[in-house]
Write an enzyme that holds these catalytic residues in place. Structure first.
Site, PDB file in Angstrom:
ATOM      1  N   VAL A  62       0.874  -1.199  -0.050  1.00 31.92           N
ATOM      2  CA  VAL A  62      -0.356   0.018  -0.050  1.00 31.92           C
ATOM      3  C   VAL A  62       0.974   1.232  -0.053  1.00 31.92           C
ATOM      4  O   VAL A  62       1.817   1.275   0.744  1.00 31.92           O
ATOM      5  CB  VAL A  62      -1.078   0.040   1.258  1.00 31.92           C
ATOM      6  CG1 VAL A  62      -1.699   1.342   1.262  1.00 31.92           C
ATOM      7  CG2 VAL A  62      -1.950  -1.223   1.492  1.00 31.92           C
ATOM      8  N   CYS A  63       0.446   2.217  -0.707  1.00 35.33           N
ATOM      9  CA  CYS A  63       1.064   3.580  -0.548  1.00 35.33           C
ATOM     10  C   CYS A  63       0.004   4.779  -0.871  1.00 35.33           C
ATOM     11  O   CYS A  63      -1.259   4.273  -0.431  1.00 35.33           O
ATOM     12  CB  CYS A  63       2.091   3.810  -1.836  1.00 35.33           C
ATOM     13  SG  CYS A  63       1.541   3.953  -3.460  1.00 35.33           S
TER      14      CYS A  63
END
Length: 98
Positions: A62-63
Site C-alpha cells: 500500500v502507498c
C-alpha cells in the site's frame, strides 16, 4: 503483477481474514493514518528490509495512490516474494485507520 482494490482489502479485514499488509509510504504520511495492523517499510528501505518478510506469505502493498507500492511489488517479486498491489492506495481507502 497481482492487484487488489482498497474495497476488497476492507472487506477481507471486516471478515476477519488474516492479511499481511505493508505500507511503503514515508513516515509523515503513515503518521496521518495507516490501515490497522499494517507493517511500515518505506519504499526507500524495502530493498534493505525485505529479509523481515516471509517468502511463504503473501503481502498486500500500500502507498498513497498505488505507484510506489507497484514499484515495491516489482522489486519484491524479483526476489521471490508473493505480493499484491492495492490499486488506488490510501486515496481509495475508506476503512478505519490507526
Amino acid at each position: 503483477m497481482k492487484t487488489i482494490t482498497a474495497k476488497e482489502v476492507e472487506t477481507l479485514l471486516r471478515e476477519g481474514k488474516p492479511l499481511n499488509i505493508v505500507d511503503v509510504r514515508e513516515a509523515d504520511e503513515v503518521a496521518a493514518g495507516k490501515i490497522p495492523g499494517a507493517m511500515h517499510i518505506p519504499l526507500g528501505l524495502i530493498e534493505f528490509r525485505m529479509d523481515e518478510l516471509d517468502k511463504n506469505k503473501e503481502y498486500i502493498l500500500v502507498c498513497r495512490s498505488g505507484g510506489r507500492s507497484g514499484r515495491a511489488a516489482e522489486l519484491l517479486e524479483k526476489h521471490g516474494y508473493r505480493v499484491v498491489n492495492m490499486t488506488g492506495g490510501m486515496l481509495a481507502w475508506e476503512g478505519p485507520v490507526e
